[in-house]
Design a protein around this motif. Structure first.
Motif, PDB file in Angstrom:
ATOM      1  N   ALA A 131       8.517  -2.012   1.671  1.00  0.00           N
ATOM      2  CA  ALA A 131       8.272  -1.746   3.027  1.00  0.00           C
ATOM      3  C   ALA A 131       6.919  -2.531   3.218  1.00  0.00           C
ATOM      4  O   ALA A 131       6.226  -2.977   2.481  1.00  0.00           O
ATOM      5  CB  ALA A 131       7.955  -0.196   3.618  1.00  0.00           C
ATOM      6  N   VAL A 132       6.934  -3.300   4.707  1.00  0.00           N
ATOM      7  CA  VAL A 132       5.662  -3.857   5.103  1.00  0.00           C
ATOM      8  C   VAL A 132       4.832  -2.669   5.657  1.00  0.00           C
ATOM      9  O   VAL A 132       5.073  -1.758   6.211  1.00  0.00           O
ATOM     10  CB  VAL A 132       5.984  -4.840   6.253  1.00  0.00           C
TER      11      VAL A 132
ATOM     12  N   GLN B 159       7.994   4.920   1.855  1.00  0.00           N
ATOM     13  CA  GLN B 159       7.511   6.211   1.525  1.00  0.00           C
ATOM     14  C   GLN B 159       8.629   7.018   1.846  1.00  0.00           C
ATOM     15  O   GLN B 159       8.887   8.356   1.396  1.00  0.00           O
ATOM     16  CB  GLN B 159       6.494   6.702   2.210  1.00  0.00           C
ATOM     17  N   ASP B 160       9.799   6.551   2.628  1.00  0.00           N
ATOM     18  CA  ASP B 160      10.958   7.360   2.943  1.00  0.00           C
ATOM     19  C   ASP B 160      12.215   7.112   1.943  1.00  0.00           C
ATOM     20  O   ASP B 160      12.899   7.873   1.617  1.00  0.00           O
ATOM     21  CB  ASP B 160      11.442   6.873   4.199  1.00  0.00           C
TER      22      ASP B 160
ATOM     23  N   GLN C  91      12.143  12.629  -6.097  1.00  0.00           N
ATOM     24  CA  GLN C  91      12.698  11.118  -6.116  1.00  0.00           C
ATOM     25  C   GLN C  91      11.397  10.166  -5.549  1.00  0.00           C
ATOM     26  O   GLN C  91      11.631   8.997  -5.224  1.00  0.00           O
ATOM     27  CB  GLN C  91      13.875  11.036  -5.184  1.00  0.00           C
ATOM     28  N   GLY C  92      10.254  10.722  -5.148  1.00  0.00           N
ATOM     29  CA  GLY C  92       9.165  10.068  -4.702  1.00  0.00           C
ATOM     30  C   GLY C  92       9.108   9.879  -3.115  1.00  0.00           C
ATOM     31  O   GLY C  92       8.404   9.361  -2.412  1.00  0.00           O
ATOM     32  N   ARG C  93       9.785  10.762  -2.338  1.00  0.00           N
ATOM     33  CA  ARG C  93       9.889  10.771  -0.877  1.00  0.00           C
ATOM     34  C   ARG C  93       8.999  11.599  -0.566  1.00  0.00           C
ATOM     35  O   ARG C  93       8.686  12.652  -0.866  1.00  0.00           O
ATOM     36  CB  ARG C  93      11.380  10.970  -0.567  1.00  0.00           C
ATOM     37  N   LEU C  94       8.417  11.037   0.748  1.00  0.00           N
ATOM     38  CA  LEU C  94       7.345  11.998   1.203  1.00  0.00           C
ATOM     39  C   LEU C  94       8.243  13.023   2.385  1.00  0.00           C
ATOM     40  O   LEU C  94       8.523  12.509   3.330  1.00  0.00           O
ATOM     41  CB  LEU C  94       6.418  11.058   2.254  1.00  0.00           C
TER      42      LEU C  94
END
Length: 692
Positions: A185-186, A178-179, A544-547
């Motif tokens: 990511a796990v 999410q970053d 960009q889809g980043r939280l």
């Protein structure tokens, strides 16, 4: 529905035997047989302009209940089929797709032309041959239960619970980072419970006490059928354990907070949070030994689950695993198991009187195991390429309308507007089907044992995710099959995905009045999914889809006022006496519904400005046809038990409120139908919520 935490696990089948839902349920009006599609005359499939006016009840004032006005005759006269939780387009269009897919699957089984044809045919044959399943008895089950029996300590227990196909209070999987959404990511978070949601364990009303009593009887029955020791005692211990878990699990509303559910932790931090899960060893046991961090969703629930690992006896956990394994796989076992599962999960909890046909459930299994193999054949047979072009044009019309709305929003400051327009420009629409397909050559299929196939599907899905984990995210992957009547938005990819199956009448008909297509495909599908990019969850992800918080404080506060107001409205609705809609749980879907309607109507008016004001047809203006199409697109009704489960666990409001609860906030609807003070749906202008 936004898949804000899309853990990439193997495709699964729910404990009640239904396919795992991936996204947005939809609803509309009755369909016609597939053969009718062959008619090539340039006229819509429904009515004179694309709507079934005979479904209306014109004795109802539009301002009292627009849902009843548009659909009252259908609501009164159309029965819910005996094998379904409800009626409406969400249930009927899939029936049409099922008939198409059944023919494709049975043709592949009878005349396999490739290895994948044989796999599809063998998997379907194994599932549908109930006589063979009964003859095999419990033999196919024993190797899987033996793994549970072999657990000798808590470390063994945790490792087994992490394996595909076994239950656990905590899921471990692979998700988008999410970053930095270009990588995987796990991820970990609370898992599902045996009952539909935590409220079923915790609410004190007599109805829920009766459900828990029936659940206890069901667990006991499963134990008796499987020849397990002390089945009644097992049932008590399992329910006590699940109740303790439910007490610490997060509510569905709380789980919708993407910031609260994003907690990246090192292995050292995880060992401090929940040491009972032996994180390094457990991750290594499922192929994730290289992971340095894990994104933990419901932190306190994970910590509490760890405590239950520590303080609940190993024997009880093994009983829990045994029951949950049998329960999850009941449809692959002898008939008595399948029937007991249906009796509780469908008949008792959801009021469904009759089990679905075995062949239909076989297609559900194929969709969750070899879905893209079937989808590739489905697309070749039933997907007209021209629809891609037409649907893509409609996407761009809706995108343009959203752009105009954002630029005109006087509550947004310039910097936030610029960031919102950047996100809108970056939307990636995928229409019809994937551009590349999953390779199933490594998926081994048994022609005689559906349980083996179900477990192989779980393992295949996990292995596929593991193979992708070290690589950059592949944006071409789909989370739905083309033959699925659904759509979704993924905020971390900033993508909307609209499968082939949903782009057909009544949602999309090239020969229908434009007002119908702009309302049905435009508002309820494309506009709705684009709207998720700016709902209370999706707005927290950037272009960009980043939280991250890309809103100014002032604009964010103004947005929250709007959202809170809409949540409060929906909190007041009571579809079942004593059970209200949860305004916070359904907020994202309600915001997407309202925003989608606003944008689609604006797009339709742009169309009118280019082509001229449309004529009155069958007594209705263009605007009236638009709103009628919107209402009929949400045609649906459900059994009380199914509605109860929806209200307690589902982020979607019942269909009636996706119409009446939305249009009453939209000024052009008032004008189109002359809705006045005194009408039941009337809201004073100051009380109406305007997303854009």
């Amino acid at each position: 529905m936004s898949r804000l935490f899309p853990v990439l696990l193997a495709s699964s089948i729910l404990a009640d035997g239904s396919a795992q839902a991936a996204a947005e349920p939809v609803a509309a009006r009755p369909i016609v047989a597939a053969a009718a599609v062959a008619e090539t005359a340039a006229k819509p499939r429904y009515g004179s302009f694309g709507l079934e006016l005979r479904l209306m009840d014109r004795s109802v004032k539009p301002g009292d209940s627009f849902f009843d006005y548009a659909l009252g005759t259908w609501l009164r006269d159309y029965p819910i089929p005996s094998d379904k939780t409800g009626a409406g387009y969400n249930f009927q269009l899939p029936d049409e797709i099922e008939l198409q897919v059944r023919k494709l699957v049975e043709d592949a089984a009878a005349n396999p032309r490739s290895d994948i044809d044989r796999k599809v045919g063998d998997a379907y044959a194994a599932f549908t041959d109930t006589a063979a399943i009964d003859r095999q008895g419990l033999a196919p089950l024993q190797p899987w239960l033996a793994k549970i029996d072999a657990v000798g300590n808590k470390a063994d227990l945790v490792r087994l619970m992490a394996q595909p196909g076994y239950a656990s209070p905590v899921n471990i999987g692979i998700a988008y980072d999410q970053d930095q959404p270009t990588r995987y990511a796990v991820a970990a978070g609370q898992a599902g419970l045996g009952l539909p949601g935590r409220d079923y364990y915790l609410l004190k009303e007599a109805k829920y006490v009766a459900f828990r009593d029936a659940y206890r009887a069901y667990i006991t029955k499963i134990g008796e059928l499987a020849g397990l020791s002390d089945p009644a005692g097992r049932a008590s211990r399992i329910i006590e354990l699940e109740t303790r878990l439910a007490q610490d699990f997060w509510t569905p509303e709380r789980r919708r907070d993407p910031v609260a559910t994003h907690n990246v932790m090192t292995l050292a931090q995880l060992d401090k949070l929940a040491p009972e899960f032996n994180w390094a060893e457990t991750l290594a046991s499922v192929g994730l030994g290289s992971a340095k961090t894990v994104d933990v969703a419901e932190t306190t629930a994970v910590a509490a689950a760890g405590k239950r690992i520590g303080d609940v006896p190993l024997s009880t956990w093994k009983e829990f695993l045994t029951f949950r394994f049998i329960n999850s796989n009941a449809q692959y076992l002898p008939t008595a198991f399948d029937q007991a599962n249906f009796q509780f999960f469908q008949k008792t909890l959801r009021d469904v009187p009759q089990q679905r046909a075995r062949w239909k459930r076989g297609l559900d299994f194929l969709d969750g195991s070899l879905g893209e193999a079937v989808g590739q054949v489905y697309v070749a047979q039933y997907w007209p390429p021209r629809t891609t072009q037409l649907a893509t044009e409609l996407v761009e019309d809706i995108r343009s309308a959203y752009g105009d709305k954002i630029r005109a929003a006087d509550w947004m400051d310039a910097a936030t507007k610029a960031a919102a327009l950047e996100k809108l420009a970056g939307f990636d629409p995928r229409v019809g089907h994937p551009v590349k397909w999953i390779d199933y050559s490594g998926f081994k299929v048994s022609r005689t044992d559906p349980l083996t196939n179900a477990m192989a599907a779980q393992q295949f899905g996990w292995d596929l995710a593991l193979a992708r984990f070290p690589k950059p995210v592949d944006r071409a992957l789909w989370e739905l099959t083309p033959q699925t009547v659904n759509a979704y938005y993924n905020p971390m990819m900033n993508q909307i995905t609209v499968p082939a199956a949903i782009l057909q009448p009544p949602f999309f008909d090239a020969n229908a009045d434009p007002a119908v297509n702009y309302a049905e495909t435009g508002a309820t599908t494309i506009g709705h999914e684009l709207g998720h990019g700016f709902d209370d969850q999706g707005r927290q992800y950037d272009a960009q889809g980043r939280l991250r918080d890309w809103w100014s404080a002032e604009t964010g506060t103004k947005y929250k006022i709007k959202a809170d107001k809409l949540a409060a409205q929906f909190d007041q609705y009571e579809p079942i006496p004593g059970v209200h809609i949860k305004g916070r749980l359904t907020l994202g879907e309600n915001l997407a519904d309202l925003g989608g309607l606003e944008a689609a109507y604006a797009a339709y008016r742009l169309y009118v400005s280019r082509h001229g004001e449309p004529p009155v047809i069958d007594g209705f203006t263009g605007d009236q046809r638009f709103f009628l199409a919107y209402a009929q697109a949400w045609q649906g009704k459900r059994r009380e038990g199914a509605t109860r489960a929806q209200l307690l666990t589902d982020p979607h409001s019942p269909e009636r409120y996706r119409v009446d609860g939305i249009v009453r906030n939209f000024d052009p609807w008032y004008k189109a139908f002359n809705v006045q003070p005194g009408d039941k749906l009337y809201l004073p202008p100051a009380e109406r919520v305007r997303v854009w």
